[in-house]
Design a protein around this motif. Sequence first.
Motif, PDB file in Angstrom:
ATOM      1  N   GLN A  33      -7.802  -0.258  17.302  1.00  0.00           N
ATOM      2  CA  GLN A  33      -7.320   1.289  17.467  1.00  0.00           C
ATOM      3  C   GLN A  33      -5.910   1.415  17.260  1.00  0.00           C
ATOM      4  O   GLN A  33      -5.105   0.458  17.726  1.00  0.00           O
ATOM      5  N   PHE A  34      -5.575   2.554  16.516  1.00  0.00           N
ATOM      6  CA  PHE A  34      -4.158   2.705  16.565  1.00  0.00           C
ATOM      7  C   PHE A  34      -4.125   4.215  16.030  1.00  0.00           C
ATOM      8  O   PHE A  34      -4.926   5.015  15.643  1.00  0.00           O
ATOM      9  N   THR A  35      -2.877   4.676  15.950  1.00  0.00           N
ATOM     10  CA  THR A  35      -2.645   6.194  15.453  1.00  0.00           C
ATOM     11  C   THR A  35      -1.840   6.208  14.264  1.00  0.00           C
ATOM     12  O   THR A  35      -0.958   5.292  14.216  1.00  0.00           O
ATOM     13  N   LEU A  94      -4.100  10.885  12.947  1.00  0.00           N
ATOM     14  CA  LEU A  94      -5.429  10.460  13.189  1.00  0.00           C
ATOM     15  C   LEU A  94      -5.366   9.295  14.146  1.00  0.00           C
ATOM     16  O   LEU A  94      -4.561   8.374  14.198  1.00  0.00           O
ATOM     17  N   ARG A  95      -6.270   9.386  15.025  1.00  0.00           N
ATOM     18  CA  ARG A  95      -6.631   8.197  15.965  1.00  0.00           C
ATOM     19  C   ARG A  95      -7.677   7.582  15.318  1.00  0.00           C
ATOM     20  O   ARG A  95      -8.926   7.985  15.188  1.00  0.00           O
ATOM     21  N   VAL A  96      -7.442   6.279  14.900  1.00  0.00           N
ATOM     22  CA  VAL A  96      -8.225   5.474  14.066  1.00  0.00           C
ATOM     23  C   VAL A  96      -8.722   4.099  14.884  1.00  0.00           C
ATOM     24  O   VAL A  96      -7.977   3.643  15.786  1.00  0.00           O
ATOM     25  N   SER A  97     -10.060   3.999  14.731  1.00  0.00           N
ATOM     26  CA  SER A  97     -10.705   2.933  15.655  1.00  0.00           C
ATOM     27  C   SER A  97     -11.700   2.396  14.447  1.00  0.00           C
ATOM     28  O   SER A  97     -12.231   2.900  13.742  1.00  0.00           O
ATOM     29  N   GLY A  98     -12.195   0.944  14.911  1.00  0.00           N
ATOM     30  CA  GLY A  98     -13.219   0.359  14.030  1.00  0.00           C
ATOM     31  C   GLY A  98     -13.518  -1.092  14.649  1.00  0.00           C
ATOM     32  O   GLY A  98     -12.687  -1.297  15.497  1.00  0.00           O
ATOM     33  N   TYR A  99     -14.174  -1.730  13.869  1.00  0.00           N
ATOM     34  CA  TYR A  99     -14.427  -3.170  14.362  1.00  0.00           C
ATOM     35  C   TYR A  99     -14.155  -4.233  13.004  1.00  0.00           C
ATOM     36  O   TYR A  99     -14.414  -4.035  11.989  1.00  0.00           O
TER      37      TYR A  99
END
Length: 760
Positions: free
Chosen positions: A102-104, A113-118
């Motif tokens: 996760q990061f901005t 944007l607040r970014v997230s993923g795997y």
Amino acid sequence: MKTNFETFPWFFIAILSILLDAVITSHVWLLVTVLIYWLFRVVCLRDRPMIYWTIAIGIFFAGLFWWHSASLKQHTMSNQANWQGILRVQPDEIKCQGDYFQFTGIDDDHHQLRVSGYLKTEQEKRRLEKIRHPVKMLVRGQIQTIDQPGNQNQFNYRTYCFSKGITNLLSKTTVVNWQKNRSTNPIEAILGLLHTWRNDMRLYCQQLPKLMQTYALSLLIGFKDEAFDEDMEGVTTLGLLHLFSLSGLHVFYFCSLLKQFFLRLRFTKETTNILLILFLPAFLIIGGGSGSLFRSIMMAELGILGTKLKRHTQLNVWSMTMLVNLAFDPYVILSMGGQLSYLLSFLLIFVGNYSSFKRAWVLNIVSLPIILFHTYQWHLLTSFANFLIIPIFSNFVMPLVIVSAATFWLMPQLSDWLTMGLQVFHQLVTLLSKLPGQIVFGKPTLGFTAILLIISLAWIAFPRYKKYFRWLLLGCYLSGFIWIHFPLHGEVTFVDVGQGDSILVRMPFNHSVTVIDTGGKVGFLKPAWAKGAEKKHLPPVLNYLHSLGISRIDSLCLSHQDADHIGDAGVLLSKIKVGQVIIPKGMENSRGFQTKVRPYLKKARLFPVLANQKIANLPFEIVHPFTEGKGENHDSLTLWGKFGTDNFIFSGDLDQAGEREIIAHYPQLQASIAKLGHHGSKTASAKDYLDKIRVKIGVISAGKNNHYGHPNPETLQTLKELKIQSLSTIDEGMISYYFTPQGFTNWRFVRRNYEKDTVH
């Protein structure tokens, strides 16, 4: 301390700005109008120039707030399934927890944007964790708007994001590549350098011994890692969490250290003050940029300037700090941290000459309404703990953490010894937090909170009438406690837990409180690198229970062993008293029960049951299962009960064969409202079953964009053919059915701004 408020126009401007901010963010038109009228009619008296200036500057700030709100809406993007773009990302924003990241980031159009993923491989994780400088990332993912909270009294993540300038979420993200960001803008370059230093300090502090690491990260750079909430449970219980939010105490230490450093370099006092004015904003970035830290630094800056210019007052410094903070972040007054930070710093202006104990007592009494409004509970030892712990924290813990961090690179063994001293302090706090005295008050309304706060302030401001205000305050707290804890209505509430089930059923006056399932996340087998540190997930139903003032569950009914139904049972059992746990017979031997429930039962009585079995203080009839099973879907515990004017049936993940079994054994059974089995899957909700029991409303508990495709189109078609109204937590969020002994009923849906809509 007597103060002539008419000599402080900035105070009135600050108060007016707060009220106008409330208008724009909360639309409390009538309340604000009345407050503004009395502010000028009673306090300002006949000082017309002050009124004119206050109104003029207040209008300016109102325009600023409106522009800020409009700017957020303008920068909010619509949902996009496949979005690709380049984001500028600071290194200290990147967080990896197992395979989750996760990061901005900010794109070229200034969308934040607040970014997230795997992550797919361990190599990807290592590459991401090695980023040490600001970068430009090429990413792909799904743009999503930020939802309002799905449950009543839930943390408002959308407001939190807006306060940070974040307008959208980017989920299911793939990081394609990145390169170092070389900025030609000097301000952007300086900010990038400060973020780089903060990230370096984070990596350095993560080498410290575990407990020292948690303290150093939070106290020195305002970074709370995954272990913080678990390690600081005692601190949270005692209301000492403010000590770990970078604020006045930390700014004081930072200024003292810098002063000593500059003076040893033989700089003059005036030069030292100028250097402090230049360096303090840098600490705002390195410390994480919270609202309380902004207030502390701004007040310190204005204090230094006021001393240099020989004209300032504490109240004007406070007021101008508030105005500057509101200009940058109008949402600061909506957060608990911002409210307490400004309220307590305001009070310290007037009670600074009190004794330590009296000052701690006064600050706790005045802050109590805000604490209850946000956390719903309070510990009787909070005032004593603040009086006892704050001096220890200031004179022992802070120096110990600073020395440990400063010397670790040279003498790592010293940190081990210092951590032993820190453990003594930590154990003292934990011991105090386990003493009896925790009161679950419940959430007071906004209006009632304002009344409590005004009376608390009047109790301090008018010492001549202290006795009357004291009794008035006690009376208000007592009446509020009774009103919350003994409601005239009952409710059946389907909590939005995502892909899972959790239902609260409570009778009028809280005669009985029953929870059916707890929700929980389904776990998947992962390699060691992808697991990360285990983090306890607090069940949404627990927060809702506390907001209602409920500190005990009479009956916890667990329908079957699947994780999305009982995954949070262990946490719920460990956080709240439970009288009895009811499960389908045979489930007690299942692996799911043995790992997720059995270790946490404590004093709760366990009842494995079959259909027709009677359980004391359970407001249901048990209509399934009929034979002992293994706690699987087809063994689901099914409950029937009448609440208000309607009959309800709750069937867990029961399949169609089990549904037909019920109507075969109970041919006269009717239920106008049914919790549809298995989240609306086609394996449940048989047409003949729904028709036979005469269902009018079918409630589906499922997660937004879930992987299973729930609710199934076949189920929705069945409901349509039978003319059954469908209610889903996906669309409605928390679904509540309220009833009274007199037969009055109504429905509420959280995602409709808490409107009271009657369902026909």
